[in-house]
Write a protein that holds these residues in place. Structure first.
Motif, PDB file in Angstrom:
ATOM      1  N   LYS A   4       0.841  -1.189   0.000  1.00 48.80           N
ATOM      2  CA  LYS A   4       0.000   0.000   0.000  1.00 48.80           C
ATOM      3  C   LYS A   4       0.878   1.241   0.000  1.00 48.80           C
ATOM      4  N   PRO A   6       0.728   5.398   0.418  1.00 46.42           N
ATOM      5  CA  PRO A   6      -0.156   6.487   0.804  1.00 46.42           C
ATOM      6  C   PRO A   6      -0.397   7.429  -0.361  1.00 46.42           C
ATOM      7  N   GLU A  28      -2.805  10.327   2.675  1.00 45.74           N
ATOM      8  CA  GLU A  28      -4.036   9.688   3.122  1.00 45.74           C
ATOM      9  C   GLU A  28      -4.114   8.242   2.660  1.00 45.74           C
ATOM     10  N   ASN A  29      -4.919   7.492   3.392  1.00 46.54           N
ATOM     11  CA  ASN A  29      -5.329   6.158   2.982  1.00 46.54           C
ATOM     12  C   ASN A  29      -6.853   6.092   3.120  1.00 46.54           C
ATOM     13  N   GLU A  30      -7.391   4.899   3.230  1.00 46.83           N
ATOM     14  CA  GLU A  30      -8.845   4.775   3.271  1.00 46.83           C
ATOM     15  C   GLU A  30      -9.472   5.321   4.553  1.00 46.83           C
ATOM     16  N   ASN A 144      -2.589   5.039  12.139  1.00 53.65           N
ATOM     17  CA  ASN A 144      -2.608   5.425  10.731  1.00 53.65           C
ATOM     18  C   ASN A 144      -1.905   6.757  10.507  1.00 53.65           C
ATOM     19  N   LEU A 148       1.331   6.835   8.129  1.00 52.31           N
ATOM     20  CA  LEU A 148       1.411   7.650   6.910  1.00 52.31           C
ATOM     21  C   LEU A 148       2.681   8.495   6.894  1.00 52.31           C
ATOM     22  N   ASP A 247      -4.080  -1.388   9.442  1.00 52.97           N
ATOM     23  CA  ASP A 247      -5.308  -1.960   8.847  1.00 52.97           C
ATOM     24  C   ASP A 247      -6.178  -2.676   9.859  1.00 52.97           C
TER      25      ASP A 247
END
Length: 250
Positions: A4, A6, A28-30, A144, A148, A247
């Protein structure tokens, strides 16, 4: 599984100059977004969200701010903006409902975090100014937000800065802070004794040792600081674990 990365976007045009030594981007992520802290957009959200929680500053040399302008004067104008080794981000919880998906409100503004003591010459930085507001603590937000910043700092270009070292410093007694980053692969390197002086009555942050007679700053609190770091060679093996922690759903 594909690693993943960012999402990194340039912030919207604004008159505010972040004055940082590296490119400043939204990360950012989800679940979480870090957007460059703009006083006109974020300072009042921080003040209103933090004013009722003086314990946020138990282990750092800040006092509860009296107003939004007091926060801007003491932190942004005096500490952040003049130092090109420092940049501050607003932390946005994307899982919280807001009136508009693109707006930042008290419903999704989760706190602040940033880089400090950044050195392009030494390819190093420190994650600091990490204050997550109580309604967002013990959730996915802290892991998170830190994750990031780790990705952007330690991943190689073009996705990251390719730094060699990311440091974290915390009061030796702040076990929650130390434990949180150890779960993300930070290694304890040592303790700096008598590293900082706190003005005021923060006895809970003290190293418990009374200063000597005729100390030039008698009556202030002496503290010890734990130093932790995650370096590029740690990142080679820890990156997957950091993504796994980010996650987690519980």
């Amino acid at each position: 599984m594909e690693p993943k990365i960012p999402i990194a976007r340039q912030p919207s045009p604004t008159a505010y100059d972040t004055n940082f030594c590296f490119p400043v981007r939204e990360l950012e992520n989800e679940r979480v977004k870090l957007t460059p802290f703009i006083p006109d957009l974020h300072a009042d959200l921080y003040f209103q969200g933090s004013a009722a929680y003086p314990d946020l500053y138990e282990f750092i040399p800040w006092q509860t701010f009296t107003s939004t302008s007091d926060f801007v004067k003491q932190v942004i104008d005096s500490r952040v903006q003049p130092d090109n080794g420092v940049v501050l981000f607003a932390v946005i919880d994307k899982t919280r409902i807001s009136t508009s998906p693109s707006s930042v409100t008290s419903a999704n503004f989760a706190g602040i975090i940033g880089y400090m003591t950044t050195s392009p010459a030494n390819l190093s930085t420190e994650i600091g100014y990490a204050i997550i507001l109580p309604p967002f603590q013990r959730t996915h937000v802290t892991a998170n937000a830190i994750g990031l910043l780790l990705q952007y700092a330690l991943d190689l270009p073009p996705h990251g800065l390719g730094l060699r070292r990311v440091q974290w410093m915390a009061n030796r007694l702040n076990t929650r802070s130390i434990g949180a980053v150890q779960k993300l692969g930070f290694k304890l390197e040592g303790v700096l004794r008598w590293n900082r002086i706190f003005v005021g009555s923060k006895a809970s942050a003290s190293n418990g040792i009374k200063e000597r007679a005729r100390d030039p700053r008698s009556g202030t609190v002496g503290t010890d600081t734990a130093v932790l770091a995650l370096c590029w060679d740690d990142w080679e093996t820890e990156r997957a674990r950091v993504l796994e922690v980010m996650d987690r759903r519980s």
